[in-house]
Enzyme design. Structure first.
Site, PDB file in Angstrom:
ATOM      1  N   ASP A 171       0.841  -1.197   0.000  1.00  0.00           N
ATOM      2  CA  ASP A 171       0.000   0.000   0.000  1.00  0.00           C
ATOM      3  C   ASP A 171       0.882   1.256   0.000  1.00  0.00           C
ATOM      4  OD1 ASP A 171      -1.795   2.109   0.581  1.00  0.00           O
ATOM      5  OD2 ASP A 171      -3.060   0.799   1.795  1.00  0.00           O
ATOM      6  N   HIS A 202      -2.958  -0.301  -2.517  1.00  0.00           N
ATOM      7  CA  HIS A 202      -4.154   0.412  -2.096  1.00  0.00           C
ATOM      8  C   HIS A 202      -5.226   0.348  -3.194  1.00  0.00           C
ATOM      9  CE1 HIS A 202      -5.855   3.463   0.653  1.00  0.00           C
ATOM     10  NE2 HIS A 202      -6.433   3.952  -0.423  1.00  0.00           N
TER      11      HIS A 202
END
Length: 233
Positions: A171, A202
């Site tokens: 992420d 993400h």
């Protein structure tokens, strides 16, 4: 069936819109879908529609109503991504939790049989799902790629109902140190479950668009479905 309703704020001084998807039969529970920084866009509405097919009353409140009512942005369009990041900087998260609490109350009233209410959130919504678990009486919470949760670990003691967090290990908004802090602070909590997704970034569970990663999204969504079946049934 889907529709837009208005929900009264906790203080009774205003109302805000919420997208509602209703199941064909009597709902087995309600789930509030907490938006990303892109508003209640097509992806969030699709999340609601899928939950309705699964038998839940699904409600997505427009949390950006004080700053950009009914905004709908596309994360794959750079200018719209920039706009979303700007809105994130203006958003009052504490006020957002109050609006989620108002939505929880509205959902309980719509169930009218004492049914349970859960929340599921993405990105900003993943962070807000954690905050909702700590600050409200919601029955179960799920957060996907929540940002900045490592800075909220002081509220962990207040989590009394089940919470599930999905953590993509690559992420670009949540670095490795933040992920490690989440595990250190939450792994031993009896109400919290964390799942890591190696190689995922993400937004991997978005309904559509460039960010989606099918295999990981399907795995995370199946875990979420099992979690809600256990805790909202």
């Amino acid at each position: 069936m889907s529709k837009t309703i208005q929900i009264e704020t906790l203080d009774g001084n205003a109302r805000f819109d919420a997208y509602v998807a209703e199941p064909a039969a009597h709902p087995k529970a309600a789930i509030i879908v907490i938006q990303e920084i892109f508003g209640v866009n097509a992806g969030i509405r699709s999340k609601c529609d899928r939950l309705a097919v699964d038998g839940y009353l699904a409600i997505a409140p427009d949390l950006f109503w004080p700053i950009a009512p009914n905004i709908q942005l596309d994360p794959d369009v750079p200018e719209q991504m920039d706009r979303a990041l700007g809105l994130m900087g203006k958003f009052n998260q504490d006020a957002g939790i109050r609006d989620i609490e108002a939505t929880i109350r509205a959902a309980r009233a719509m169930l009218d049989d004492g049914g349970k209410v859960g929340v599921v959130g993405y990105c900003l919504g993943g962070r807000l799902a954690f905050m909702t678990a700590a600050r409200t009486d919601v029955d179960a919470s799920v957060g996907y790629y929540g940002v900045g949760i490592d800075g909220l670990l002081g509220e962990t003691h207040a989590i009394a109902k089940p919470l599930l967090l999905h953590i993509p290990q690559e992420d670009h908004f949540v670095d490795k140190d933040a992920q490690a802090a989440m595990h250190t602070g939450l792994d031993d909590h009896p109400k919290v479950t964390l799942y890591d997704y190696p190689g995922e970034d993400h937004g991997f569970a978005t309904e559509f668009g460039d960010r989606r990663s099918d295999a990981a999204a399907e795995q995370a969504d199946s875990r979420t479905a099992a979690f809600f079946a256990e805790h909202l049934g």
